[in-house]
Structures are given as C-alpha cells and as structure tokens.
Enzyme design. Structure first.
Site, PDB file in Angstrom:
ATOM      1  N   SER A 595       0.817  -1.211   0.000  1.00  0.00           N
ATOM      2  CA  SER A 595       0.000   0.000   0.000  1.00  0.00           C
ATOM      3  C   SER A 595       0.853   1.264   0.000  1.00  0.00           C
ATOM      4  O   SER A 595       0.574   2.214  -0.730  1.00  0.00           O
ATOM      5  CB  SER A 595      -0.939   0.005   1.204  1.00  0.00           C
ATOM      6  N   ASN A 722      -6.108  -7.527  -3.063  1.00  0.00           N
ATOM      7  CA  ASN A 722      -5.755  -8.037  -1.747  1.00  0.00           C
ATOM      8  C   ASN A 722      -4.757  -7.215  -0.936  1.00  0.00           C
ATOM      9  O   ASN A 722      -4.632  -7.432   0.253  1.00  0.00           O
ATOM     10  CB  ASN A 722      -5.179  -9.444  -1.891  1.00  0.00           C
ATOM     11  N   TYR A 723      -4.044  -6.331  -1.582  1.00  0.00           N
ATOM     12  CA  TYR A 723      -2.977  -5.655  -0.852  1.00  0.00           C
ATOM     13  C   TYR A 723      -3.057  -4.147  -0.822  1.00  0.00           C
ATOM     14  O   TYR A 723      -2.431  -3.512   0.015  1.00  0.00           O
ATOM     15  CB  TYR A 723      -1.626  -6.050  -1.445  1.00  0.00           C
ATOM     16  N   LEU A 724      -3.767  -3.577  -1.754  1.00  0.00           N
ATOM     17  CA  LEU A 724      -3.749  -2.125  -1.838  1.00  0.00           C
ATOM     18  C   LEU A 724      -4.962  -1.525  -1.158  1.00  0.00           C
ATOM     19  O   LEU A 724      -6.097  -1.795  -1.545  1.00  0.00           O
ATOM     20  CB  LEU A 724      -3.704  -1.719  -3.305  1.00  0.00           C
TER      21      LEU A 724
END
Length: 765
Positions: A595, A722-724
């Site tokens: 992120s 899934n990650y940001l």
DNA sequence: TAAGGCACTTAGCAATTACCCT
DNA sequence: AGGGTAATTGCTAAGTGCCTTA
C-alpha cells in the site's frame, strides 16, 4: 516519510514462470529496463546503508559462530543433511525476555471487536469516512494502543446516528437470534425515503457498530449449497478401448474415465505422477472384471470420449440465441434462489454456493497428488451452519446432511472435507458482504498502524543483527527480508503432501547465493526459489553489510537442503511481532509495503499535465510496481504477441493518418495565406482541430501499447484486490477527478464500496 | 512445544461474457 | 451477424495464522 527510501528496491525483483523455471534465468534480464528509473534512488540507498556500517561486532560474530558450531557438534554430531533434523536444534539459547510492554488485548480469545474497523486509530485522517463533508468518527478509540498512539482526538459520535445505532442493537440483542424482521432495516433517517423492500438500497454497514463479543452474526438463513449435476452416462456410440478391444465401462468407472478424457489435451496427462495417481484411483472405481481387463493406462484409448466432449462443447457454442437465453435464465434463477443469504437482516451475496464437482485434482507446480480423483460431494458430507431459528436448508429428497450446526463464531454457511488433502472447504459470503468488508478494512487499518511504528521496528531488527543469540539474528534477518522484499512468512509444510515451495522462514540454503561483490555492487544476495503456487521468485539484490555477514554465518556447515533459518519458524516470528505491535504478523508487512508503495508511486508518477490516458498509465505503473514487489506474475497471455501486433498496426495506421492530415493542414494554411478569406480561415481551423485530435488518439494508442507491453508477465489484479488499501485509489481518483470506473470494475467497486464511500481526496494511508 | 485442526485470505488460470470490428 | 479479442468472473488451490490437543 518513513520507508520512502526503500521503495526503489522493490523494483528489482523480477521472475518468470515456474515451469520453465531454472533454465531461463536470462529471461529476467530483459525486464531490467523497467527498473531504470529507480537506479538513482538505489544508489542513494546504498550509500546510506554502507555509511551506517560499523566495524564493531566482528568479534562477537566470530565468537558466536564458534559457539554455534560447538552446539551443532553436540546436538547432532553427524552431518545430517536433512532439514527435519534441524528443527530439533532450536532451543538451548538463553531466554532473553523482550521488554516491550505489551498491552494485553482486552479480550483474550481474540474475538474482541470494536465498532468500525478494528483498532481504529483516532487519527484525524482516519476518520474522513463520512459521506458528509464533516468528519464524523464512527469509531471508538481503543484503549490499548501502545507506542504509536498519538493523543487521541476522540470525536463525539454524531448524536442521531449513535442513538439510532444503539437502538438497533438493543432491539436485537434482547432476544438473541430473533427472526429476521420483515421490515428491512435501512438508514431510516437518511434520504428520508422508505426502504424499498427488495433492494434496500446499498446498506452502508461501515457506518454501523460492530459486535464486540466475537460473534460474527446474530441471524443467518440460507438455502444450502447447489450440488454438482449427477453423472450422465455416455451415449452408446461413444466407445472406449483398451488394448484395442472395446470395453463398455460401468458408470462409476466411466465417469472417472471421462474426467481423464476431458483433459487429454492438457500437458498434465502426459506427466508420470499424474497418470500414476489417476490410474490408481480409477482402478478403485472399476468392477473386478474391468480391473482385470484394464491394467495399463498406456493401452487405454480415450479418443472417442475426447472427441465426444469436443463436439459437445462445439455444439454448445452453436446453440441458438433462444437456447442460450434459456440457460442464462435458469442460471439466474438458481442464483436468486441459492446465491443469497439473510444475515442480520440484510440480504447478502454468497461467494461460492456451488459444491465443487468431482474431477481429477490438478495441483500447481510439481504436486505429488496431481491426477488423484476428487470425489463427488454428497449431502451426507455436508455440514450446514445457520441460525437455530432460521428456516433450515433442506437436503435433497432422500438424503440428509452430515450435520446441522449453529455456530455464530464463524462466517461460513456450508462446509465439507475434501478428500485429496483432507482439508475443509467452505461456502462463505461474497467480498462485498459486510462480514468480509469489515475484515478487509481492519486489515488495512492494521497496516496503517504498522506504518506508524515501522521505523522503530527497523531500527530494532538492525540492532538484533548484532545479537549474541543465533535465533535472534536469524529472526532479525528474516524480518529484514520480509520487510524489504515483501516475502511471505513461509510456514512449514508437510513433505510429500504438496509441491515443494517455500516462504521466508522456510528458505533453504539452496535457495540463496551470496556474492560479496557483484559487478559494481556489494553484498548481493541472489534468491531463487518457488513460492506460493510454485511461482518462481528470482531476485538479485544488495543487502546491508551486517545482514550479509549474518547470512554467511547462517550458511556455515550446512547442506543445500538445510534450512537457512534453522532456529526460526513462523510462529516464533509472529510471536515476536505480536510483542512489537498489537496485531502485527508477517503478512501485515506485505500489506503495508504494497500500500505504501502504491501511494508513493502515485505521488511520484502522476503529473498534473497528463491527460486521462496518461494518468491511467501512471496509475497502472504504480500498481505494477506493487505487483513486481509482491512477485505477482502471470503467464503471458497466449495471444499476447498477436494483440501487440494488432495494436502496432493501429498505431502505424494512425501515424499515416496523422501525416496526411498534417499535410492537409499545411495546404489549407497556404490557401488561407493566398486568399485570406473567411472560408479558408475556417478550413484551417478545422484542419488544425483534426490534427490535434489525431495526435491525441495516437498518443493514447501508444500509451496503451506501453502499458500492455509492460504488463506482459505481470498480474495487477491480485495486488489490487488483496494488498492495496482501496482508499488510496479512491483518493487518487478524487484528487485528479478521474471516475472510479477507470480504476475499478464493477466487482471491485462492490468489494470496495466502503472505501469509495468514505475516502476523500486527501486520504493518506 | 510440536503437530494437527480449523478458519479465513490470497492466488493464478480457465471459462465466460462483453465488446469491437468487419 | 459473427468472429476474434479483451475484460471479467468463476473456480479452487495454496497460503497465513490462531487455536487445541497430546
């Protein structure tokens, strides 16, 4: 801000698909150009790190080394090569308690929940969630924040809302597990409209309280799963031969044979293990007679079956519109009936309501179980989870469920045990649901808390590189990798049950190479291993000197197949992390680094003068930096080259078009010069406009081409999903007045509805 | 304290659908 | 209309991490 300088390093990783894995190292080289931009920063970082080296520590290092050697000698005298044994070695070091007073979570069972995202920090910027311009924090601050806590700025809850919320709660908590009220509960005050009963327009769960007792729901009603269609025996004309003789298979044996026949074109079916596993399981389904006749898979001829299925799928494509429509309608009907559940008064979409059909297991990578029969799931295998007082789903006529339970501490509706690994499979809600969304939100809040203390942790692990204890050094170096390279934690896996893949803690000696000097760089570590899904991770990267020295130490007297971090595993590491920050685990680093990288890259790459496609290109590049960091790869699309060519043709055409229209502009200018009349002046204007338009079109095409080329083997979706932290993207869109649709498609918008609703243009991760 | 169970997230690829062009 | 490609959705394997048990 913190961590910025590290970012460039993330770009360095490149990799390629497993399968052709180790042969193609060179392939990676041609990707290098992508990282050029970051060379400078890299330089900067290098100096920085080397400056910070001290020479002390050398001796202690040696001592430690000797001591450890001693230990090894004693503990397992022989040079046991196998990593199994290594596990036994950890312990005997002094236990040095770490002094970080760690606030106990108030709820030991870990179920503690807050309203709003978990530990919602009371940062002002955390709160810009309200649709209304003013911030109205829906959150209550946590009382257990350690370090990173700033003076809390607790805002008063919007009175009305709070009251309403409380009321809702009271209503329902009294009689627990009350029947869903018929009336839909929707923001009453807001909008002043009465809720449409069906599609209670967009429930904003993120504005509501969250349970604090560990329960995931209070009421749950659903219709159960949709089972796979029963097997339909092949028509008589489709024959099967073994050793040249036709055999009419019994339905169970035939069914399994069709699984194989359907995969005939796939490379899988040529692999030894696959064939062996398949044949073994197939034989289990055969009658004694079949068993005696069919003894060699190589003599089996599935061609007619295979042709039959190809014809069938061809026929399906050729179906008339009507027929297709009918099927579509039927699917829609099933979706409406089984695709939703009622959870706490809200109709929510279920993620996967269909039971996985039987078939042949296809693992990823070199899976020892590939080809095994995945058996058919029957109602008797199914556990149903729902409210006691809901209308329970009925098993198909003549069958029964394995079990009916009412556990509101879990989120799943249906579960069964799969026969390949013996693991449990679940039916759960769609990502757009409250229950998934809250968790997702919470995940990003945890990552944001890490942001606040990450520098402290970095200082600490650098410090730990000098520890007298091996286990601490190992822990510290592993953490360095996890932080710097965004590696996964790397749990142990059972050998022989799955493909041989590793993560950070399970790295083996054979997975790294150390180069004290390499070209113009020092202390280079080369990683080469298979990670999750057997995706290859390949990376050459300079590390800090002390980390490098430690690695050399860890490698001493070890065989290639020994664990690099023999005194470390994920549970040790996570326990340590938990002490450093509440809720911290290895995986939080991936979320955090992903992120923060997006945010930084967006800031760095977006230029105000760029037009829309230019900005989108920047966004995708920022996204790409993250995907590279996280090693999210994809196989280049089969049609990649072709589609690139097509695009190039378009570009060429456009260029010609541009040339022509420039020429026309010139002539019209000349005309105008000659005549000086109104008409010719207008003509010039039009021409000028045309040229401009074409130029823009050309640029857009070129941008598209660049984007696509850069994206050849990189998958953006995984990180995006899934990650940001979606609020970063939302904020970026708002800031540059780009519609959210340009960045998120429909599904993504549904999943991130909370972020789209709450993030303003000034959101900071 | 290791091993196994369980719940839930993350992952890439295949299948399907949407879209564009001829 | 239909044929090909790109984008989206579906599928399910493969991880993480916590908890329980022996």
């Amino acid at each position: 801000m913190s961590g910025d300088h590290r970012n460039p390093d993330y770009q360095v990783n490149s990799g390629s698909k497993t399968n052709d894995s180790h042969k193609h190292k060179d392939k990676h080289k041609d990707k290098e150009h992508r990282h050029k931009d970051h060379k400078k920063d890299k330089e900067r970082e290098k100096t920085k790190h080397s400056n910070s080296e001290h020479r002390e520590g050398r001796d202690s290092e040696k001592k430690l080394r000797d001591k450890e050697k001693e230990k090894q000698k004693h503990s397992n005298g022989s040079s046991d090569k196998h990593r199994e044994k290594q596990k036994e070695k950890r312990r005997d070091e002094k236990v040095k308690p770490i002094h970080i007073d760690k606030p106990k979570r108030e709820n030991e069972n870990g179920y503690a929940r807050e309203k709003s995202p978990p530990p919602i920090k009371s940062e002002p910027e955390d709160n810009g969630f309200d649709p209304s311009p003013k911030q109205k924090p829906t959150k209550r601050e946590r009382d257990d924040e350690e370090f990173d806590c700033k003076p809390k700025k607790v805002k008063k809850e919007d009175e009305k809302k709070a009251k309403k919320r409380r009321q809702d709660y009271d209503d329902e908590e009294e009689e627990e597990d009350i029947k869903p009220k018929k009336k839909t509960k929707v923001k009453k005050g807001m909008e002043g409209k009465k809720p449409k009963k069906e599609e209670e327009e967009k429930w904003k769960w993120w504005e509501e309280e969250r349970a604090t007792d560990g329960s995931k729901w209070r009421f749950l009603e659903h219709k159960g799963p949709v089972f796979a269609l029963p097997y339909e025996p092949l028509p008589l004309h489709v024959r099967f031969f073994c050793d040249g003789k036709q055999i009419k298979l019994s339905p169970p044996a035939e069914e399994v044979a069709t699984f194989f026949a359907k995969m005939l074109d796939h490379e899988y079916t040529t692999k030894d293990i696959f064939r062996k596993n398949f044949f073994k399981d197939w034989r289990k389904e055969m009658t004694p007679e079949e068993k005696s006749k069919i003894t060699d898979l190589n003599k089996c001829n599935f061609n007619e079956m295979s042709e039959h299925f190809k014809a069938q799928s061809e026929a399906r494509k050729q179906m008339s519109k009507d027929e297709k429509l009918k099927i579509k309608e039927e699917n829609e009907r099933i979706l409406q009936e089984y695709g939703f559940c009622l959870m706490d008064n809200h109709k929510e979409r279920i993620g996967n309501f269909r039971i996985e059909p039987p078939g042949l297991f296809r693992g990823r990578g070199d899976h020892p179980k590939m080809g095994m029969l995945k058996r058919r799931i029957r109602p008797e295998d199914i556990i149903i989870n729902c409210s006691k007082d809901s209308k329970h789903p009925k098993p198909p006529a003549g069958t029964r469920w394995k079990e009916l339970r009412h556990d509101n501490k879990v989120t799943w509706l249906v579960s069964w045990t799969e026969n390949i690994q013996g693991s449990i499979k679940y039916i759960m809600l769609n990502p757009s649901s409250r229950i998934k969304g809250e968790k997702d939100w919470q995940k990003y809040e945890t990552a944001r808390r890490l942001k606040k203390c990450v520098e402290r942790l970095r200082t600490q692990y650098r410090d730990d590189w000098k520890s007298k204890e091996m286990r601490i050094r190992q822990r510290a170096v592993a953490l360095y990798f996890i932080d710097k390279l965004a590696l996964r934690a790397g749990n142990e896996k059972e050998e022989g049950e799955t493909a041989d893949t590793v993560g950070c803690c399970s790295l083996r000696v054979e997975h790294i190479n150390l180069y004290p000097k390499m070209d113009d760089q020092e202390y280079v570590v080369e990683f080469d291993f298979l990670g999750k899904d057997s995706i290859r991770y390949y990376n050459k990267i300079p590390v800090e000197k002390r980390a490098f020295k430690n690695l050399q130490l860890f490698l001493e007297n070890k065989q290639p197949e020994d664990d690099l971090f023999d005194r470390l595993n994920t549970s040790i590491l996570n326990k340590h992390l938990q002490e450093l920050m509440d809720g911290l685990t290895a995986k939080v680093f991936r979320t955090y680094n992903a992120s923060i990288t997006l945010q930084q890259q967006l800031k760095a790459l977006t230029s105000p003068d760029d037009n829309l496609p230019g900005k989108i290109l920047s966004y995708n590049r920022a996204n790409r930096a993250v995907a590279v960091l996280c090693n999210h790869q994809r196989a280049p699309p089969k049609t990649f080259e072709k589609s690139m060519q097509n695009l190039q043709t378009k570009i060429d055409d456009k260029q010609k078009q541009l040339a022509t229209s420039r020429k026309q502009l010139k002539t019209s200018k000349a005309d105008h010069k000659a005549s000086h009349d109104e008409k010719s002046k207008k003509a010039v204007e039009t021409k000028r406009k045309t040229v401009q338009r074409i130029e823009e079109q050309l640029m857009n095409l070129q941008m598209q081409a660049t984007d696509r080329e850069e994206n050849k083997q990189i998958a953006l979706g995984t990180s995006k999903l899934n990650y940001l932290d979606p609020r970063i993207s939302v904020a970026w869109c708002k800031k540059w007045e780009i519609s959210i649709e340009k960045v998120y498609n429909k599904t993504q918008r549904e999943k991130f509805a909370w972020a789209i609703d709450m993030a303003e243009d000034d959101f900071e991760f």
